[in-house]
Structures are given as structure tokens and as C-alpha cells.
Design a protein around this motif. Sequence first.
Motif, PDB file in Angstrom:
ATOM      1  N   ARG A  76     -48.106 -65.916 -87.268  1.00 39.47           N
ATOM      2  CA  ARG A  76     -48.337 -66.280 -88.670  1.00 39.47           C
ATOM      3  C   ARG A  76     -49.966 -65.554 -88.856  1.00 39.47           C
ATOM      4  O   ARG A  76     -50.839 -66.095 -88.118  1.00 39.47           O
ATOM      5  CB  ARG A  76     -48.128 -67.450 -89.399  1.00 39.47           C
ATOM      6  N   ASP A 119     -42.517 -59.675 -85.818  1.00 40.90           N
ATOM      7  CA  ASP A 119     -41.976 -60.583 -86.642  1.00 40.90           C
ATOM      8  C   ASP A 119     -43.329 -61.471 -86.979  1.00 40.90           C
ATOM      9  O   ASP A 119     -43.776 -62.324 -86.433  1.00 40.90           O
ATOM     10  CB  ASP A 119     -41.021 -61.709 -85.930  1.00 40.90           C
ATOM     11  N   THR A 121     -38.957 -62.621 -78.630  1.00 37.96           N
ATOM     12  CA  THR A 121     -39.552 -62.206 -80.184  1.00 37.96           C
ATOM     13  C   THR A 121     -40.322 -63.256 -80.693  1.00 37.96           C
ATOM     14  O   THR A 121     -40.050 -64.056 -81.494  1.00 37.96           O
ATOM     15  CB  THR A 121     -38.232 -62.063 -80.847  1.00 37.96           C
ATOM     16  N   ARG A 137     -42.941 -64.954 -83.011  1.00 35.78           N
ATOM     17  CA  ARG A 137     -43.191 -65.167 -84.433  1.00 35.78           C
ATOM     18  C   ARG A 137     -44.628 -65.689 -84.719  1.00 35.78           C
ATOM     19  O   ARG A 137     -45.165 -66.451 -84.265  1.00 35.78           O
ATOM     20  CB  ARG A 137     -42.270 -66.440 -84.973  1.00 35.78           C
ATOM     21  N   ASP A 182     -41.828 -73.396 -86.719  1.00 35.20           N
ATOM     22  CA  ASP A 182     -41.285 -71.957 -86.277  1.00 35.20           C
ATOM     23  C   ASP A 182     -42.398 -70.866 -86.117  1.00 35.20           C
ATOM     24  O   ASP A 182     -41.939 -69.547 -86.635  1.00 35.20           O
ATOM     25  CB  ASP A 182     -40.435 -71.582 -87.430  1.00 35.20           C
ATOM     26  N   THR A 183     -43.455 -71.145 -85.541  1.00 33.88           N
ATOM     27  CA  THR A 183     -44.514 -70.223 -85.365  1.00 33.88           C
ATOM     28  C   THR A 183     -44.786 -70.207 -83.851  1.00 33.88           C
ATOM     29  O   THR A 183     -45.235 -71.448 -83.111  1.00 33.88           O
ATOM     30  CB  THR A 183     -45.708 -70.400 -86.151  1.00 33.88           C
TER      31      THR A 183
END
Length: 327
Positions: free
Chosen positions: A205, A240, A201, A203, A258-259
Motif C-alpha cells: 500500500r 499487488d 506475492t 501486498r 493484509d499488507t
Amino acid sequence: MAVRPLVVTPGEPAGIGPDIVLTLAACGEDPGRPWFVIADPEVLTARAEQIGLPVRCRLIDAPEQATAPEAGVLQVFPRRAGTPVTPGHPNPATARHVLGALEQAVAWAAEQRCGGVVTGPIQKSIINEAGIAFTGHTEAVARQLGGMRPVMMLAGPTLRVALATTHLPLRQVPDAITTASVEAVIRITAEDLQSRFRISTPRIRVAGLNPHAGEDGHLGHEDDAIIRPAIETCREQGLDVSGPYPADTLFNTHYRADTDAFVAMYHDQGLPVIKALDFGEVVNVTLGLPIVRTSVDHGTALDVAGTGKADPHSLGVAMRLAATLAP
């Protein structure tokens, strides 16, 4: 099925491409599968002598003949340069040699005779001086494979950065960014992170185009009118993804933690960051293709060609990543 080899195109013959493939061959670089180059063996032999490397060329007639790496041996599918090559002095007469090697490598990968294509640095200006319209490897490979939309992503130990636009003059960037194009880049990035990088999944940005991501329209309308709808559509599709974020703070340590990938709107918005953090460890990966294609994160370094000072590390990293991503 036998392990398919990697095919390497050294790129501009007057640059450091020949130097770095020879240096890796000298030490028996093993990325995890066989590898060979498409190049002029006479150019390679002359360069090896010039920089003092005890490497001999072993000619092959097909990818299937490539064997496990052996120190001091460079496996070569011969393709003549067509004109003498002088290190540090590119010649437009070699442009078709360079592009022909690339086309052959891509064709073999598409035919599943090679596991992936690894490209060395090219001199875009020389190809254009030869009368051939050329913006870069990424666009050329996608065009050859049927015109699908390619996404250029640089991947390093610290972060991954995909680009919404690639090799465009800055003046043309805003007009090239559409909601549909940003949505496509996000989707392709997510799909390849899942299928190639095995991130279940991803993540993601997304950077804004304008300072402060437009400052609620006071510094430009593109962020709210174009980029945000693309992000919202992707979120509705289950991805996401978040943004748009101001680019000046997007790549900080907190966000990087967290990317899995960032999407930058243009070349010099995201790439200076990743190259400043991870230069030499960064790999250029083309997403959205039916084949694996990676590349070095540096240019032709004409001033270093033929001196013995070229660093092959980036090419080795690109080869190892290609070997990992290849089916």
C-alpha cells in the motif's frame, strides 16, 4: 560452502556502538552464523573496562577466520581509529575510520566473503564536519556498489515501511518525487520482499504525499499526477499494489492486517509510526542491493556511551534478520 559470517561496523566510536557489540559478545550472542566487527581493538578494550564487561578481543586477519560465537570473546578485524576516543565526545578525526570500516565491510559482502553487513549508529554531522559529504549509510553503500537505486525499509513485527525519499529536508521532498522514482521504489520493494523475505506475492500500500492524498487536487496535485500513475503502471506489471492513501489512516490495524509493506513518501511520514509501534524491534534494511545490509533503529546515544546503560537489543535483532536474509 562454509557459512559466511556477518560483518558488523559499530559506527561512531564515541557513541554506543562499541558498548552494544561488547555487550552482545559478553553473552555470546548467536544470530545463526559467525560474526565479527571492524573496529579499533584498543577502543573496544578500553570501553569494556569502562563499563565493566569481561570481554577480550580476538583479532582476525580475514572474514574466513571468524568462528562460532563464544561468550566473552569479540572477534575483531582491527582498524585503528587514528586518534584517542572519548565516549560521548565525537571527533571529526575519526570520520575516515568510520567510513573506511563501512567500505571494507561492503567490499567483503560484495565479494561474497561475508553473508551480510550489519551497521551500528553513526554521527552524520561529525562526518560532514570532517569535510566529507555524507547523507547516510543507505546512500553510501549504494554508491560504493555502483550507484544503483537503494530503498530504505524499516521492518518490525507489526509492519514494514519503505521510503520513496530518505534523508532530505522536507522542503525538497515534493521535487524529489517523480512517477519514475515512485515506480522504482514499489518495484524494488516487491522484488526484495519476494527474494529476501520469501513472500511470494507481496501486498503493498502506498501513501499519498499531501493531506487526504490531495483531496482530488484541492490539497496538491502530486498524488493524482505523479504517485497514482506509478501505482497504475506497477499494477499493469502484475504487482499487488494500491493507493495513494491518506497517510493519517494508512497504518491502522485494518490495513496492517493484509499488507506486507507500506511505501511512505518521506522519512517522517512513515518512520514515526513504525518506531512508535515497534521501537527496539525495528531493523533498517536496504533494499535493491546485491548484498544484505541491515542496521539498528536508533542513533549514537552519546549521553549513554560509556555508562553501561546502552541496550544492545536492536543490534541483536538486526544481526538475526541479516542472518536470515543472507544467502
